[in-house]
Enzyme design. Structure first.
Site, PDB file in Angstrom:
ATOM      1  CB  SER A 106      -0.978   0.229   1.238  1.00 11.79           C
ATOM      2  OG  SER A 106      -0.267   0.342   2.267  1.00 11.79           O
ATOM      3  CG  ASP A 107       0.933   5.995  -1.294  1.00 15.47           C
ATOM      4  OD1 ASP A 107       1.904   6.189  -0.292  1.00 15.47           O
ATOM      5  OD2 ASP A 107       0.744   6.710  -2.001  1.00 15.47           O
ATOM      6  CG  PHE A 108       3.228   6.358   5.053  1.00 15.90           C
ATOM      7  CD1 PHE A 108       4.392   5.747   5.310  1.00 15.90           C
ATOM      8  CD2 PHE A 108       2.459   7.263   5.854  1.00 15.90           C
ATOM      9  CE1 PHE A 108       4.683   5.856   6.434  1.00 15.90           C
ATOM     10  CE2 PHE A 108       2.840   7.238   7.035  1.00 15.90           C
ATOM     11  CZ  PHE A 108       3.947   6.690   7.691  1.00 15.90           C
TER      12      PHE A 108
END
Length: 230
Positions: A106-108
């Site tokens: 995932s992105d942050f």
């Protein structure tokens, strides 16, 4: 970019360059990550044909020709569902039709909970985030996250480590948690040289050569460059 074929070819070259160093490439952002402003709340709408022929097509090229070790899912909603919890994007298309063998990260803080894992996200970042550690263990032990799905998550990460050579040739400190490893001076010097060459070449937008425009000095009195970055 506007051209999905060009995007795909550039992605292939980038992934090949990164992974030639026995590390994996984390390609991002999959997909329809078209704006930075309000990226966490925007809902991108695309019919199935547009989605696949325009937005998924670059990823198809990259996966087919130079599969990255990992792909990062994005923040926006796509047709009403967050990209990192979108089963159609991750499981049906990316891991299904495209046959992606690596892992999805995932992105942050882009995961939304167990639904992200169930949809096809294999790693929810950051490592110390709310869905990892004891929370992830509890999901598996309770059966809310099926053991088969958890095993697939682990397998995909380990498979990438072996596939790109990271396990056999780890960078210093890769598996020990050490940070801020010193980089050799000659590597830094070479990096600076390449960066300068790339910046210089990329800064020339109009070049009066036979392969460029060309412009005839006798017919041109002035040239206007218009725009906020002019």
């Amino acid at each position: 970019g506007e051209d999905p074929l060009l995007q795909g070819r550039m992605g292939v070259g980038t992934v090949r360059g990164v992974q030639s160093n026995d590390i994996y490439s984390l390609a991002k952002h999959y997909t329809l990550n078209d704006q930075e402003t309000k990226r966490g709340s925007v809902d991108e709408q695309a019919d199935e044909r547009t989605l696949n022929e325009f937005y998924v097509r670059p990823w198809e090229i990259v996966v087919e020709e130079q599969e990255p070790g990992a792909i990062m899912c994005a923040f926006p909603r796509v047709n009403g569902t967050k990209a990192c919890s979108n089963e159609h994007l991750l499981s049906d298309i990316l891991k299904g039709r495209l046959g992606f063998n690596g892992f999805v990260s995932s992105d942050f803080n882009a995961c939304t909970g167990v639904d992200s894992f169930l949809a096809g996200t294999d790693v929810c970042g950051p490592a110390g985030g709310p869905f990892n550690g004891p929370a992830l263990r509890a999901l598996v032990e309770s059966g809310e996250l099926p053991l088969a799905r958890f095993n697939d998550m682990v397998f995909r990460v380990l498979r990438t480590f072996f596939a790109v050579g990271l396990y056999d040739n780890p960078p210093p400190g890769a598996f020990t948690g050490e940070q801020n490893q010193e980089i050799a001076a000659d590597v830094l010097d070479r990096n600076e040289q390449i960066s300068r060459e790339v910046a210089r070449a990329g800064s020339v937008l109009l070049k009066n050569t036979p392969r460029g425009l060309p412009l005839d000095d006798g017919d041109i009195d002035s040239i206007a460059v218009i725009g906020s970055d002019a």
